[in-house]
Design a protein around this motif. Structure first.
Motif, PDB file in Angstrom:
ATOM      1  N   ARG A   1      10.467  -3.462  12.151  1.00 55.57           N
ATOM      2  CA  ARG A   1      10.130  -3.295  10.741  1.00 55.57           C
ATOM      3  C   ARG A   1       8.618  -3.437  10.531  1.00 55.57           C
ATOM      4  N   GLY A   2       8.016  -4.382  11.240  1.00 56.78           N
ATOM      5  CA  GLY A   2       6.556  -4.556  11.151  1.00 56.78           C
ATOM      6  C   GLY A   2       5.844  -3.290  11.609  1.00 56.78           C
ATOM      7  N   LEU A   3       6.289  -2.733  12.730  1.00 56.06           N
ATOM      8  CA  LEU A   3       5.652  -1.509  13.248  1.00 56.06           C
ATOM      9  C   LEU A   3       5.885  -0.335  12.299  1.00 56.06           C
ATOM     10  N   ARG A   4       7.088  -0.278  11.717  1.00 60.12           N
ATOM     11  CA  ARG A   4       7.378   0.817  10.773  1.00 60.12           C
ATOM     12  C   ARG A   4       6.448   0.750   9.559  1.00 60.12           C
TER      13      ARG A   4
ATOM     14  N   VAL B   1       1.836   3.104   6.465  1.00 62.96           N
ATOM     15  CA  VAL B   1       0.576   3.073   5.706  1.00 62.96           C
ATOM     16  C   VAL B   1      -0.581   3.743   6.455  1.00 62.96           C
ATOM     17  N   LEU B   2      -0.325   4.131   7.710  1.00 68.68           N
ATOM     18  CA  LEU B   2      -1.362   4.873   8.451  1.00 68.68           C
ATOM     19  C   LEU B   2      -1.340   6.342   8.039  1.00 68.68           C
ATOM     20  N   LYS B   3      -2.536   6.943   8.021  1.00 67.61           N
ATOM     21  CA  LYS B   3      -2.588   8.392   7.810  1.00 67.61           C
ATOM     22  C   LYS B   3      -2.097   9.079   9.086  1.00 67.61           C
ATOM     23  N   ASP B   4      -1.776  10.366   8.986  1.00 68.85           N
ATOM     24  CA  ASP B   4      -1.401  11.118  10.184  1.00 68.85           C
ATOM     25  C   ASP B   4      -2.550  11.064  11.172  1.00 68.85           C
TER      26      ASP B   4
ATOM     27  N   LEU C   1      -2.026   2.401  19.247  1.00 63.90           N
ATOM     28  CA  LEU C   1      -0.912   3.260  18.834  1.00 63.90           C
ATOM     29  C   LEU C   1      -1.432   4.343  17.906  1.00 63.90           C
ATOM     30  N   ARG C   2      -1.098   5.585  18.198  1.00 59.25           N
ATOM     31  CA  ARG C   2      -1.517   6.672  17.308  1.00 59.25           C
ATOM     32  C   ARG C   2      -0.308   7.239  16.579  1.00 59.25           C
ATOM     33  N   LYS C   3      -0.431   7.377  15.266  1.00 57.17           N
ATOM     34  CA  LYS C   3       0.660   7.961  14.481  1.00 57.17           C
ATOM     35  C   LYS C   3       0.745   9.448  14.778  1.00 57.17           C
ATOM     36  N   CYS C   4       1.941   9.875  15.156  1.00 51.57           N
ATOM     37  CA  CYS C   4       2.052  11.311  15.493  1.00 51.57           C
ATOM     38  C   CYS C   4       3.303  11.891  14.828  1.00 51.57           C
TER      39      CYS C   4
ATOM     40  N   PHE D   1       0.845  -1.198   0.000  1.00 49.78           N
ATOM     41  CA  PHE D   1       0.000   0.000   0.000  1.00 49.78           C
ATOM     42  C   PHE D   1       0.880   1.247   0.000  1.00 49.78           C
ATOM     43  N   LYS D   2       0.275   2.339  -0.516  1.00 49.07           N
ATOM     44  CA  LYS D   2       0.989   3.615  -0.485  1.00 49.07           C
ATOM     45  C   LYS D   2       1.053   4.132   0.939  1.00 49.07           C
ATOM     46  N   ASP D   3       1.949   5.091   1.163  1.00 51.37           N
ATOM     47  CA  ASP D   3       2.020   5.755   2.474  1.00 51.37           C
ATOM     48  C   ASP D   3       0.671   6.427   2.754  1.00 51.37           C
ATOM     49  N   ASN D   4       0.363   6.603   4.029  1.00 47.19           N
ATOM     50  CA  ASN D   4      -0.821   7.380   4.456  1.00 47.19           C
ATOM     51  C   ASN D   4      -2.132   6.900   3.828  1.00 47.19           C
ATOM     52  N   THR D   5      -2.388   5.611   3.927  1.00 44.29           N
ATOM     53  CA  THR D   5      -3.602   5.059   3.285  1.00 44.29           C
ATOM     54  C   THR D   5      -4.756   4.830   4.264  1.00 44.29           C
TER      55      THR D   5
END
Ligand SMILES: C[S@@+](CC[C@H](N)C(=O)[O-])C[C@H]1O[C@@H](n2cnc3c(N)ncnc32)[C@H](O)[C@@H]1O
Length: 233
Positions: free
Chosen positions: A126-129, A134-137, A230-233, A104-108
């Motif tokens: 690596r899994g977490l990265r 692929v998570l949006k902000d 986990l929240r992407k920040c 998937f693309k970044d930020n999907t």
């Protein structure tokens, strides 16, 4: 190693396992479902909508959490995905892929569910990265794993023929992710397996499911399973 895991899950039929193992797996499933359904972050997505990924979906034990959402289902095992399709009459939205290299693309995605998958991943960073990428902000990953810091040790959830490692809350501390909250659950001592299955089921349904919530307060951090938001920040 990836091939071993793929092969294992291509030939994994939990319905052929002994009854008491299935009973304990059903208990875990109920607890996971209740736990995720109560999370604010999951409720927000239910209310507001968004793109969801069930990463390592298996044959769809947690389909009820995502069936009304815009969801993609990914798993390493093609066979699990096929079973998923048959079980829930799904023709699309299923993708064969590896959590270590998500297609998937970044930020999907707004939400990723990743339930009992990361224990099979040697390179957890690596899994977490990849989940982060692929998570949006401000997107959220809800991850469930076998808890390394548990006060009970149920062999059923630890004894695998393939690579499997229980994880700790510390494993999720990573730049770019904020641990929004966590909860541990499942405190049933293995000794209860001596009960006949019918009695074990009765005990679980009538008493244990409610008791688990009390035990979470008393033994915070000590349950057999760990759910981390986990929240992407
Ligand atoms: C214990 S099952 C859990 C399935 C489902 N999430 C559930 O809780 O019912 C683990 C799943 O993770 C998948 N899996 C293992 N390693 C994976 C990887 N590197 N990438 C994607 N899926 C993986 C397996 O194929 C299997 O379906």
């Amino acid at each position: 190693m990836k091939e071993d895991i793929k092969k294992f899950y291509d030939n994994w039929y939990p319905e052929t396992l002994p009854c008491y193992i299935q009973t304990l797996m059903e208990l875990e499933e109920k607890l996971v479902l209740n736990t995720v359904e109560e999370l604010k972050e999951y409720r927000d997505i239910k209310k507001e909508g968004g793109r969801v990924l069930d990463c390592g979906c298996g044959f769809g034990s947690y389909f009820s959490l995502t069936r009304d959402l815009d969801t993609l289902y990914l798993d390493l095992s093609y066979h699990q995905l096929k079973r998923f399709g048959r079980r829930h009459r799904l023709n699309s939205n299923r993708i064969c892929g590896d959590i270590l290299n998500l297609p998937f693309k970044d930020n999907t995605f707004d939400l990723i569910l990743c339930i009992n998958v990361l224990e099979h991943v040697r390179d957890i960073r690596r899994g977490l990265r990849e989940l982060h990428r692929v998570l949006k902000d401000r997107g959220v990953a809800i991850v469930v794993v076998v808890n390394r810091d548990s006060i009970v040790r149920e062999e059923i959830f630890n004894d695998f023929k393939i690579y499997h490692r229980a994880l700790s809350l510390r494993d999720f501390e990573m730049e770019g992710f904020k641990i929004e909250r966590y909860v541990t659950f499942y405190f049933l001592h293995p000794i209860f397996k001596v009960l006949p299955v019918s009695l074990l089921r009765y005990f679980i349904d009538k008493l244990y499911l409610k008791l688990d919530y009390r035990l979470r307060d008393i033994f915070r951090g000590g349950g057999q399973f760990l759910c981390v938001v986990l929240r992407k920040c």
